[in-house]
Scaffold this motif. Structure first.
Motif, short mmCIF file in Angstrom:
data_model
loop_
_atom_site.label_atom_id
_atom_site.label_comp_id
_atom_site.label_asym_id
_atom_site.label_seq_id
_atom_site.Cartn_x
_atom_site.Cartn_y
_atom_site.Cartn_z
N LEU A 166 -2.18 58.57 -4.30
CA LEU A 166 -2.90 59.40 -3.34
C LEU A 166 -4.40 59.39 -3.61
CD1 LEU A 166 -0.97 62.65 -2.38
CD2 LEU A 166 -1.25 60.53 -1.11
N ALA A 167 -4.80 59.47 -4.88
CA ALA A 167 -6.24 59.46 -5.17
C ALA A 167 -6.86 58.13 -4.73
CB ALA A 167 -6.48 59.69 -6.66
N GLY A 168 -6.13 57.03 -4.97
CA GLY A 168 -6.61 55.73 -4.52
C GLY A 168 -6.74 55.69 -3.00
N ILE A 169 -5.75 56.30 -2.32
CA ILE A 169 -5.78 56.35 -0.86
C ILE A 169 -6.98 57.17 -0.38
CG2 ILE A 169 -4.58 57.27 1.17
CD1 ILE A 169 -1.94 56.55 -0.31
N PHE A 170 -7.19 58.33 -1.03
CA PHE A 170 -8.32 59.17 -0.62
C PHE A 170 -9.64 58.41 -0.81
CE2 PHE A 170 -5.62 63.09 -1.84
CZ PHE A 170 -5.10 63.17 -0.56
N ALA A 171 -9.80 57.77 -1.98
CA ALA A 171 -11.05 57.05 -2.26
C ALA A 171 -11.30 55.99 -1.18
CB ALA A 171 -10.99 56.40 -3.65
N CYS A 172 -10.31 55.15 -0.96
CA CYS A 172 -10.50 54.04 -0.02
C CYS A 172 -10.56 54.52 1.43
CB CYS A 172 -9.40 53.00 -0.21
SG CYS A 172 -9.44 52.28 -1.85
N SER A 173 -9.82 55.60 1.74
CA SER A 173 -9.82 56.10 3.12
C SER A 173 -11.18 56.66 3.49
CB SER A 173 -8.77 57.20 3.31
OG SER A 173 -7.50 56.68 3.07
N PHE A 174 -11.76 57.47 2.61
CA PHE A 174 -13.07 58.03 2.92
C PHE A 174 -14.10 56.90 3.11
CE2 PHE A 174 -11.75 62.17 0.68
CZ PHE A 174 -11.46 62.78 1.89
N TYR A 175 -13.97 55.88 2.27
CA TYR A 175 -14.89 54.75 2.39
C TYR A 175 -14.70 54.03 3.73
CZ TYR A 175 -17.38 50.42 1.37
OH TYR A 175 -18.24 49.36 1.42
N MET A 176 -13.44 53.68 4.04
CA MET A 176 -13.16 52.95 5.28
C MET A 176 -13.55 53.78 6.50
SD MET A 176 -9.50 51.03 4.88
CE MET A 176 -8.54 52.41 4.28
N LEU A 177 -13.27 55.07 6.40
CA LEU A 177 -13.54 55.97 7.52
C LEU A 177 -15.02 55.91 7.91
CD1 LEU A 177 -11.56 57.85 8.96
CD2 LEU A 177 -12.26 59.67 7.41
N GLU A 178 -15.88 56.01 6.92
CA GLU A 178 -17.32 56.00 7.22
C GLU A 178 -17.76 54.65 7.77
OE1 GLU A 178 -19.63 57.29 3.87
OE2 GLU A 178 -19.46 59.37 4.56
N LYS A 179 -17.24 53.58 7.17
CA LYS A 179 -17.68 52.25 7.62
C LYS A 179 -17.15 51.95 9.01
CE LYS A 179 -19.72 51.59 3.79
NZ LYS A 179 -21.17 51.69 3.74
N LEU A 180 -15.88 52.24 9.25
CA LEU A 180 -15.26 51.84 10.52
C LEU A 180 -15.69 52.72 11.68
CD1 LEU A 180 -11.68 50.92 9.31
CD2 LEU A 180 -13.33 49.37 10.34
N SER B 35 -10.47 59.31 -10.69
CA SER B 35 -9.29 60.17 -10.84
C SER B 35 -8.03 59.31 -10.74
CB SER B 35 -9.23 61.23 -9.73
OG SER B 35 -10.42 61.95 -9.66
N SER B 36 -8.05 58.41 -9.76
CA SER B 36 -6.90 57.54 -9.54
C SER B 36 -6.60 56.73 -10.81
CB SER B 36 -7.21 56.63 -8.36
OG SER B 36 -6.22 55.67 -8.20
N VAL B 37 -7.65 56.16 -11.40
CA VAL B 37 -7.46 55.35 -12.60
C VAL B 37 -6.92 56.20 -13.75
CG1 VAL B 37 -8.62 53.93 -14.32
CG2 VAL B 37 -9.26 53.75 -11.93
N PHE B 38 -7.46 57.41 -13.87
CA PHE B 38 -6.99 58.30 -14.94
C PHE B 38 -5.49 58.57 -14.80
CE2 PHE B 38 -5.98 62.63 -16.35
CZ PHE B 38 -6.27 62.51 -17.69
N TRP B 39 -5.05 58.96 -13.61
CA TRP B 39 -3.63 59.29 -13.42
C TRP B 39 -2.75 58.04 -13.52
CZ3 TRP B 39 -2.81 63.93 -14.62
CH2 TRP B 39 -3.70 64.94 -14.26
N LEU B 40 -3.33 56.89 -13.19
CA LEU B 40 -2.60 55.63 -13.36
C LEU B 40 -2.30 55.39 -14.84
CD1 LEU B 40 -1.48 52.93 -12.29
CD2 LEU B 40 -3.81 52.03 -12.30
N LEU B 41 -3.31 55.57 -15.68
CA LEU B 41 -3.10 55.35 -17.12
C LEU B 41 -2.08 56.36 -17.67
CD1 LEU B 41 -6.78 54.69 -18.23
CD2 LEU B 41 -4.91 53.02 -18.22
N VAL B 42 -2.22 57.62 -17.28
CA VAL B 42 -1.28 58.64 -17.76
C VAL B 42 0.14 58.31 -17.30
CG1 VAL B 42 -0.63 61.08 -17.57
CG2 VAL B 42 -3.03 60.47 -17.82
N ILE C 11 -3.13 45.96 -4.24
CA ILE C 11 -4.04 46.26 -3.13
C ILE C 11 -5.00 47.38 -3.51
CG2 ILE C 11 -4.19 47.02 -0.71
CD1 ILE C 11 -2.88 44.28 -0.96
N ILE C 12 -4.48 48.45 -4.13
CA ILE C 12 -5.37 49.58 -4.45
C ILE C 12 -6.42 49.18 -5.48
CG2 ILE C 12 -5.51 51.88 -5.49
CD1 ILE C 12 -3.05 52.69 -4.13
N THR C 13 -5.99 48.47 -6.53
CA THR C 13 -7.00 48.14 -7.56
C THR C 13 -8.06 47.20 -6.98
OG1 THR C 13 -5.56 46.40 -8.47
CG2 THR C 13 -5.49 48.54 -9.55
#
Lengths: 461, 328
Positions: free
Chosen positions: A66-80, A17-24, A353-355
């Motif tokens: 925000l989509a990039g933040i959500f993607a990476c946050s959920f990932y970091m949250l589980e790992k950390l 989603s993040s990539v899609f909105w980035l292109l748009v 950083i996000i990419t």
């Protein structure tokens, strides 16, 4: 499906989603850049610059970032926390609602539904949707943190919590308004207070969307991708608290020399200068982490994204405070210098950083390596050169423009009409488009590379 | 309490974060909400009329604030270019404020009364027809849309302007009467940009022009015309550049950038008077022409002295003399 697989799908969904909105958002940005030179491109009401610019800023701030933040946050949250997401079903609903909200937001802005307050343009019905989305996110963050198996919370999680609470506070308070119809409301504040509240929001939206969560990613993914522990835990503690404390004082540096009370401007200026310290604490922490391993800039494809990203963050946080100084604000504010400043932060720091973080997470959740390191390198160089061409050009343009506004003849009259200062900008605006095109090419390579990385392996069921 | 345990208690950590962000918020944003310095009221600054308010909402809808600021800073060159610097009380009725953050176009805080309505009608319809190098979008669709007044009374109530629905209706009727009357000074240009079916109605463009004409006007009215400015060029009686071809050429450039939009190509007249003539509306002596260009004239001629300076005003006058000759 196990919880792990479900959250993998959520991370992948937010990343794409993040990539899609980035292109748009970037395509809209290119169109806007062309409109600056060819006003005939303002073909229809919904394509006119005044409406389109808001689609660009909101699409990239809320859609891409925000989509990039959500993607990476959920990932970091589980790992950390070494714990699966507390409410994966809620996160999945959030993914769908998020994309619907961004699409509706863009449509409403095209239609001219706007409050006019920068980065808070969405009208009240969509504000409510944004708040609902944020509560969903907060519930998962706090829920997972409470359930966690890892005793200590790592610095990335602090920044995540700061992001959650700050966005909630500033977004709700700045958007308080009285509706008169579905498409129209009036701010709860008037005049000077409205300006002061708006830029308190505006600046801290920058803090809590473009800084806190991006630092969270930096502190997690730099060590993860290099295998090097962060240089100093103590430094990150100091950086965190002084940054989070200092940011909220600085909103009025967007309002230097306006009718806002002078003491508020001066306090904002003082805290803006103070913020250089905690900002650079993170920069230094990043650089020292690499100590003795600088060869990784070459051998590890992600390292250069993080190090260049934090370098632009460092430049950004020096440039910003200097712009708050009254004499410099008097020369630079309202000129092209400011879009130049903003775009170094967004195109340099945030997107680098996000990419990079999304390459890392998408590869992990898809159970494979990144599709092509070579393409990632091409992506890096294109967005680096594109961004520099774009921003450096606009800084020069802004200095020229400010000088033209201030130039006087020996008899005290103005040397240039306003139109002279517009005409002088056309060459710079032309170079800016080329910078933007290079950047867009780089992001297109990224989008392809990430998509190829995200495809689920066929044998895994 | 061991301070390190903060990093083991997420809820406590979140509360601590809220407290930390609240300090700056309280001091720089919350407390100022209640200070007199952030909400000064001046009897000189009047709330918007119903039509001006609707025009303002169109300004917001079209995102004009993305390219135009509405705050003049207390800087010498800025005051020379736009007019007196902005005061807090001028924004007292503004919800939201519209100070903007970027000047792709000029500041508009003092644009009210600077040009006649006709200037705005023509400029909004096609800015490039008046200024070659302008990059402002054209807004032809505003004249083609009838102003929606179904919510006007409700808006005025929410905004607390202090007048009721009956007064709103009266204002709308009176405004329509004014702009549709044949005697309306900008009637000719308005009829050129407005479609036939809407000639007798209030269009969105009418409201927009009304709003633009309100900007900064209350303050200007309170201050009156700058006293003493009349004497600033009393001594300017003879053009030092009379007959100089170089000065005429430079004057032509100045004319094309600043005058052509209203006075027409080669000064043949537009909604500003014809200049390629010896029968000038406000007198044809060097002193008269200088005074007209430098200080402006009633009916829409802005003062150009602050922008151009004495030297270039005389060069423009030199070019006007050439136009007179060419026309003979």
């Amino acid at each position: 499906m196990t919880n792990g697989q479900r959250s993998d799908a959520i991370v992948r969904g937010f990343a794409l989603s993040s990539v899609f909105w980035l292109l748009v958002g970037l395509l809209v940005g290119l169109w806007l850049a062309a409109e600056m030179i060819f006003p005939a491109l303002n073909l229809a009401p919904w394509l006119a610059f005044g409406r389109l610019r808001v689609v660009h800023t909101n699409g990239l701030t809320f859609g891409f970032t925000l989509a990039g933040i959500f993607a990476c946050s959920f990932y970091m949250l589980e790992k950390l926390t070494r714990t699966p997401l507390a409410f994966p079903g809620l996160a999945k609903t959030q993914l769908w609602l998020f994309n619907i909200a961004i699409a509706l937001g863009a449509l409403s802005l095209f239609a001219g539904w706007t409050t006019s307050k920068e980065y808070a343009e969405l009208e009240w019905p969509l504000d409510i949707v944004v708040v609902v989305l944020w509560v969903m996110f907060a519930v998962n963050v706090m829920g997972t943190l409470v359930k966690r198996r890892e005793k200590q919370m790592y610095v990335s999680l602090w920044f995540l919590v700061a992001c959650v609470v700050t966005v909630a506070v500033v977004y709700i308070l700045n958007n308080l308004a009285i509706p008169v119809s579905l498409a129209k409301s009036y701010s709860a504040y008037a005049g000077v207070n409205d300006a002061n509240v708006q830029w308190w929001f505006g600046h801290n939206a920058v803090a809590s969307v473009f800084t806190f969560p991006i630092l969270a990613m930096f502190y997690y993914f730099l060590p993860k991708s290099t295998g090097l522990p962060i240089y100093s835990h103590r430094l990150s503690i100091i950086a965190f608290w002084s940054l989070v404390f200092g940011y909220l004082w600085t909103g009025a540096h967007h309002l230097m020399l306006t009718p806002v009370p002078e003491w508020i401007q001066t306090v904002a200026l003082a805290f803006s200068l103070f913020l250089i310290a905690p900002s650079w604490a993170s920069v230094v922490n990043g650089y020292y982490t690499m100590n003795g391993n600088w060869d990784m800039m070459k051998s590890n494809y992600l390292t250069k994204f993080f190090i260049l990203g934090i370098t632009f963050y460092g430049l950004q946080t020096i440039q910003g405070p200097t712009q708050a100084i009254r004499a410099l604000s008097g020369h630079l504010h309202y000129t092209e210098y400011i879009p130049g400043h903003v775009h170094m932060g967004t195109m340099g720091w945030v997107t680098m950083i996000i990419t990079a973080s999304m390459y890392f997470t998408t590869a992990k959740v898809s159970g494979r390596e990144v599709h092509s390191v070579k393409l990632a390198n091409i992506h890096f160089w294109l967005i680096l050169v594109g961004q520099l061409l774009f921003t450096v050009t606009l800084w020069i343009a802004g200095i020229v423009q400010g000088a033209m506004w201030k130039a006087v003849n020996p008899d005290g009259s103005l040397m240039y009409t306003f139109l002279d200062s517009v005409a002088a900008m056309y060459p710079y605006w032309t170079v800016r488009i080329f910078g933007g095109l290079l950047y867009f090419a780089g992001i297109s390579v990224f989008a392809y590379n990430l998509y190829m990385t995200s495809r689920p392996k066929t044998q895994a069921v | 309490m061991n301070f390190n345990s903060l990093y083991e208690k997420p809820v406590l950590f979140a509360i601590a974060s809220v407290v930390v962000i609240s300090v700056g918020t309280l001091v720089t944003t919350f407390i100022p909400l209640f200070l007199p310095s952030t909400q000064p009221i001046s009897p000189l600054v009047k709330p918007y009329t119903a039509v001006e308010m609707e025009g303002r909402d169109i300004y917001i809808r079209e995102g004009c604030n993305n390219c135009h600021t509405q705050t003049v800073r207390p800087l010498r060159t800025e005051v020379a270019r736009y007019g007196d610097y902005s005061k807090p009380e001028e924004s007292a009725w503004d919800r939201p404020f519209l100070w903007g953050s970027r000047r792709t176009g000029p500041d508009l805080a003092r644009v009210g009364g600077k040009y006649p309505d006709a200037w705005h009608y023509r400029h909004m319809a096609n800015p490039q027809a008046m200024f070659d190098k302008s990059n402002m979008p054209a807004y032809p669709w505003l004249a083609k849309a009838k102003l929606d007044t179904s919510l006007t009374a409700r808006k005025v109530k929410v905004l607390g302007y202090g007048y009721d629905g009956a007064e709103v209706a009266r204002q709308l009727a009176a405004f329509r009467e004014t702009v549709t009357a044949p005697a309306y000074p900008s009637a000719q240009v308005r009829s050129q940009v407005t479609p036939a079916a809407l000639q007798g109605e209030i269009t969105e463009l009418d409201a927009m022009v009304a709003y633009l004409q309100k900007l900064g006007r209350d303050l200007k009215a309170a201050q009156g015309t700058a006293a003493g400015s009349a004497t600033a060029w009393a001594a300017e009686t003879k053009n030092p550049y009379a007959g100089s071809p170089e000065a005429e050429e430079e004057g032509e450039k100045i004319f094309k950038e600043n005058c052509r939009g209203c006075h027409g190509e080669k000064g043949t007249g537009g909604f500003g008077p014809k200049l390629a003539t010896t029968a000038h509306k406000f007198g044809g002596s060097d002193a008269d022409l200088f005074a007209s260009v430098a200080g402006g004239r009633p009916g829409g001629m802005p003062a150009f002295l602050p922008q151009l300076g004495k030297d270039r005003v005389w060069k423009a006058v030199a070019y006007i003399r050439r136009l007179e000759k060419e026309n003979r």
